[in-house]
Design a protein around this motif. Structure first.
Motif, PDB file in Angstrom:
ATOM      1  N   GLN A 110       0.807  -1.215   0.000  1.00 15.68           N
ATOM      2  CA  GLN A 110       0.000   0.000   0.000  1.00 15.68           C
ATOM      3  C   GLN A 110       0.841   1.266   0.000  1.00 15.68           C
ATOM      4  N   HIS A 111       2.122   1.124  -0.396  1.00 16.12           N
ATOM      5  CA  HIS A 111       2.963   2.290  -0.604  1.00 16.12           C
ATOM      6  C   HIS A 111       2.831   2.724  -2.063  1.00 16.12           C
ATOM      7  N   PRO A 112       3.084   3.992  -2.363  1.00 16.96           N
ATOM      8  CA  PRO A 112       2.983   4.440  -3.751  1.00 16.96           C
ATOM      9  C   PRO A 112       4.014   3.765  -4.639  1.00 16.96           C
ATOM     10  N   LEU A 113       3.744   3.782  -5.934  1.00 19.31           N
ATOM     11  CA  LEU A 113       4.657   3.172  -6.895  1.00 19.31           C
ATOM     12  C   LEU A 113       5.840   4.113  -7.164  1.00 19.31           C
ATOM     13  N   PRO A 114       6.959   3.571  -7.633  1.00 22.31           N
ATOM     14  CA  PRO A 114       8.094   4.430  -7.996  1.00 22.31           C
ATOM     15  C   PRO A 114       7.684   5.484  -9.026  1.00 22.31           C
ATOM     16  N   VAL A 115       8.288   6.658  -8.942  1.00 25.86           N
ATOM     17  CA  VAL A 115       7.909   7.751  -9.837  1.00 25.86           C
ATOM     18  C   VAL A 115       8.065   7.354 -11.300  1.00 25.86           C
ATOM     19  N   ALA A 116       9.155   6.654 -11.622  1.00 26.84           N
ATOM     20  CA  ALA A 116       9.375   6.242 -13.014  1.00 26.84           C
ATOM     21  C   ALA A 116       8.237   5.356 -13.503  1.00 26.84           C
ATOM     22  N   ASP A 117       7.736   4.471 -12.630  1.00 26.35           N
ATOM     23  CA  ASP A 117       6.615   3.604 -13.004  1.00 26.35           C
ATOM     24  C   ASP A 117       5.343   4.425 -13.187  1.00 26.35           C
ATOM     25  N   VAL A 118       5.125   5.397 -12.304  1.00 28.19           N
ATOM     26  CA  VAL A 118       3.935   6.237 -12.413  1.00 28.19           C
ATOM     27  C   VAL A 118       3.919   6.960 -13.760  1.00 28.19           C
ATOM     28  N   GLU A 120       5.541   6.144 -16.548  1.00 29.74           N
ATOM     29  CA  GLU A 120       5.395   5.183 -17.644  1.00 29.74           C
ATOM     30  C   GLU A 120       3.930   4.770 -17.796  1.00 29.74           C
ATOM     31  N   ILE A 121       3.290   4.467 -16.679  1.00 32.38           N
ATOM     32  CA  ILE A 121       1.872   4.103 -16.709  1.00 32.38           C
ATOM     33  C   ILE A 121       1.046   5.274 -17.230  1.00 32.38           C
ATOM     34  N   ALA A 122       1.345   6.471 -16.756  1.00 40.21           N
ATOM     35  CA  ALA A 122       0.587   7.655 -17.170  1.00 40.21           C
ATOM     36  C   ALA A 122       0.658   7.855 -18.678  1.00 40.21           C
ATOM     37  N   GLU A 123       1.844   7.733 -19.248  1.00 42.29           N
ATOM     38  CA  GLU A 123       1.997   7.960 -20.684  1.00 42.29           C
ATOM     39  C   GLU A 123       1.232   6.919 -21.497  1.00 42.29           C
ATOM     40  N   GLN A 124       1.318   5.655 -21.081  1.00 41.58           N
ATOM     41  CA  GLN A 124       0.633   4.599 -21.831  1.00 41.58           C
ATOM     42  C   GLN A 124      -0.882   4.709 -21.724  1.00 41.58           C
ATOM     43  N   VAL A 125      -1.378   4.977 -20.528  1.00 38.67           N
ATOM     44  CA  VAL A 125      -2.835   5.091 -20.368  1.00 38.67           C
ATOM     45  C   VAL A 125      -3.357   6.311 -21.114  1.00 38.67           C
ATOM     46  N   LEU A 248       8.031  13.704  -4.975  1.00 37.96           N
ATOM     47  CA  LEU A 248       7.393  13.728  -6.291  1.00 37.96           C
ATOM     48  C   LEU A 248       7.844  14.961  -7.069  1.00 37.96           C
ATOM     49  N   PRO A 249       8.128  14.820  -8.350  1.00 35.12           N
ATOM     50  CA  PRO A 249       8.501  15.991  -9.160  1.00 35.12           C
ATOM     51  C   PRO A 249       7.352  16.995  -9.212  1.00 35.12           C
ATOM     52  N   GLU A 250       7.697  18.263  -9.268  1.00 36.85           N
ATOM     53  CA  GLU A 250       6.668  19.298  -9.324  1.00 36.85           C
ATOM     54  C   GLU A 250       5.821  19.164 -10.579  1.00 36.85           C
ATOM     55  N   TYR A 251       6.447  18.767 -11.690  1.00 34.85           N
ATOM     56  CA  TYR A 251       5.668  18.668 -12.927  1.00 34.85           C
ATOM     57  C   TYR A 251       4.622  17.560 -12.838  1.00 34.85           C
ATOM     58  N   LEU A 252       4.918  16.475 -12.110  1.00 35.88           N
ATOM     59  CA  LEU A 252       3.929  15.420 -11.947  1.00 35.88           C
ATOM     60  C   LEU A 252       2.759  15.917 -11.114  1.00 35.88           C
ATOM     61  N   ARG A 277       2.257  15.910 -23.316  1.00 34.45           N
ATOM     62  CA  ARG A 277       2.804  16.643 -22.172  1.00 34.45           C
ATOM     63  C   ARG A 277       3.605  15.717 -21.259  1.00 34.45           C
ATOM     64  N   ILE A 278       3.068  14.553 -20.987  1.00 36.29           N
ATOM     65  CA  ILE A 278       3.782  13.592 -20.137  1.00 36.29           C
ATOM     66  C   ILE A 278       5.067  13.143 -20.807  1.00 36.29           C
ATOM     67  N   SER A 279       5.001  12.868 -22.117  1.00 34.86           N
ATOM     68  CA  SER A 279       6.186  12.449 -22.860  1.00 34.86           C
ATOM     69  C   SER A 279       7.273  13.516 -22.802  1.00 34.86           C
ATOM     70  N   ALA A 280       6.870  14.782 -22.927  1.00 34.42           N
ATOM     71  CA  ALA A 280       7.840  15.874 -22.863  1.00 34.42           C
ATOM     72  C   ALA A 280       8.475  15.958 -21.484  1.00 34.42           C
ATOM     73  N   HIS A 281       7.680  15.756 -20.437  1.00 38.74           N
ATOM     74  CA  HIS A 281       8.225  15.774 -19.077  1.00 38.74           C
ATOM     75  C   HIS A 281       9.230  14.652 -18.875  1.00 38.74           C
ATOM     76  N   ARG A 282       8.916  13.467 -19.409  1.00 31.55           N
ATOM     77  CA  ARG A 282       9.822  12.321 -19.230  1.00 31.55           C
ATOM     78  C   ARG A 282      11.121  12.548 -19.974  1.00 31.55           C
ATOM     79  N   ALA A 283      11.045  13.246 -21.111  1.00 37.70           N
ATOM     80  CA  ALA A 283      12.252  13.513 -21.896  1.00 37.70           C
ATOM     81  C   ALA A 283      13.072  14.655 -21.304  1.00 37.70           C
TER      82      ALA A 283
END
Length: 355
Positions: A110-118, A120-125, A248-252, A277-283
């Protein structure tokens, strides 16, 4: 249904994967093509059930098959076949080898997921949602239990049981009744709660709730009182995610809060824009937004007297990362809307059968 049951002389049921209020999902073997599939079956109802309600359930089941089969995208569960055998409606889908987001949170204690996973999931969804919306389809019940991450990292949206086809409003009205809100309380948009017109931006709000939860470990309004949850969605600014999790990153945080805007017009224009927008943040991880939104922590159910009448006496159900109200009775239609997992329910779908 026994293990040896053969549907239409083709699909041999092997193992029960999950059970909902009105049906079951089985791991099965397609004897014609020699592959494993998932078979979702709507159990026949006895003579004591209301015939109108039975008709609605069967229409909803057919609707899910129709909607899902029309979608061809790597981020959406593939439907192979649909039919009826010995009075049992069945839907044949690809067998997903993975865990839904609710299960991933439980796996992570019940802990949050790693930011990188969040991210990645966000971009795909976001990409999968963009495709759905471009086909004129609004999901209307996006929640952690309806998003599955496969072992290879692919993320898929599933369960279109209450999705709305943009060109098929009359059919939707027969399934839901005019003005009846549908969804799961912890992930419902303000316009769903108010029974107002719902479009693709409602899915964006629900998606914001999902991202908030997998990024912080709790939903935006982590309350056991259904009335307070609904009022929170409608009236209360959510607590900024970084107050739960400072790293958590401010952009997220900015992305999530933009998705959770109360007014649909204040959310991103569409999921395609969100994906870019998410893709640009990840890059460009060093990106810093112009400013961070703030707001008071969610409070009590002020203004609850303005909630629509269908909310009275309602319970929250179970959010993805909490026990919720264990005394909540099962919704008899939940088997068509997200309960296809072998774990405690994440929340009933709120609806009233059409009269």
């Amino acid at each position: 249904m026994g293990d040896s049951r053969l549907i239409q002389g083709r699909y041999r049921l092997l193992d029960l994967i999950g059970r909902g209020g009105m049906g079951e999902v089985w791991r099965a073997r397609d004897e014609s093509l020699g592959r494993h599939v998932a078979v979702k079956c709507l159990k026949p109802l006895g003579p004591n059930h209301d015939h109108a309600f039975t008709r609605v359930l069967r229409e909803r089941f057919r609707r899910e098959a129709r909607v899902a089969a029309a979608l061809q995208h790597r981020g959406i569960t593939v439907v192979h076949d649909f039919g009826e055998s010995d009075g049992v409606l069945y839907l044949v889908m690809e067998l997903l080898d993975g865990r839904n987001l609710s299960q991933l949170l439980e796996d992570n204690k019940q802990h949050p997921l790693p930011v990188a996973d969040v991210m990645e999931i966000a971009e795909q969804v976001a990409a999968a949602l963009a495709y759905c919306h471009e086909q004129g389809i609004v999901h209307r019940d996006l929640k952690p239990a309806n998003i599955v991450r496969l072992r290879d990292g692919t993320v898929k949206i599933c369960d279109f049981g209450i999705a709305r086809l943009g060109h098929d409003i009359g059919f939707t009205s027969r399934l839901t009744g005019t003005g009846i809100a549908m969804g799961t309380p912890h992930y419902m948009s303000p316009e769903q709660i108010g029974g107002d017109g719902v479009d693709h931006r409602s899915d964006l709000y629900s998606f914001g709730c999902v991202l908030y939860e997998i990024a912080t470990g709790v939903p935006p309004f982590d309350l056991d009182d259904a009335w307070a949850v609904l009022v929170g969605h409608r009236d209360t600014p959510p607590r900024p995610p970084r107050e739960h999790r400072a790293e958590l990153p401010e952009y997220l945080e900015r992305v999530v809060l933009d998705l959770l805007a109360k007014e649909p017009a204040q959310r991103p224009d569409d999921a395609r824009e969100l994906a870019r927008r998410i893709s640009a943040h990840r890059a460009a991880p060093a990106y810093v937004p112009a400013g961070a939104a703030t707001g008071p922590a969610p409070g009590g159910p002020a203004g609850a007297d303005r909630l629509p009448s269908w909310t009275r006496g309602m319970t929250t159900g179970h959010k993805a990362t909490g026990t919720g109200l264990r005394a909540t009775p099962a919704d008899p239609s939940a088997g068509l809307s997200g309960e296809w997992i072998a774990r405690p329910a994440t929340g009933p779908v709120i609806e009233e059968p059409a009269p």
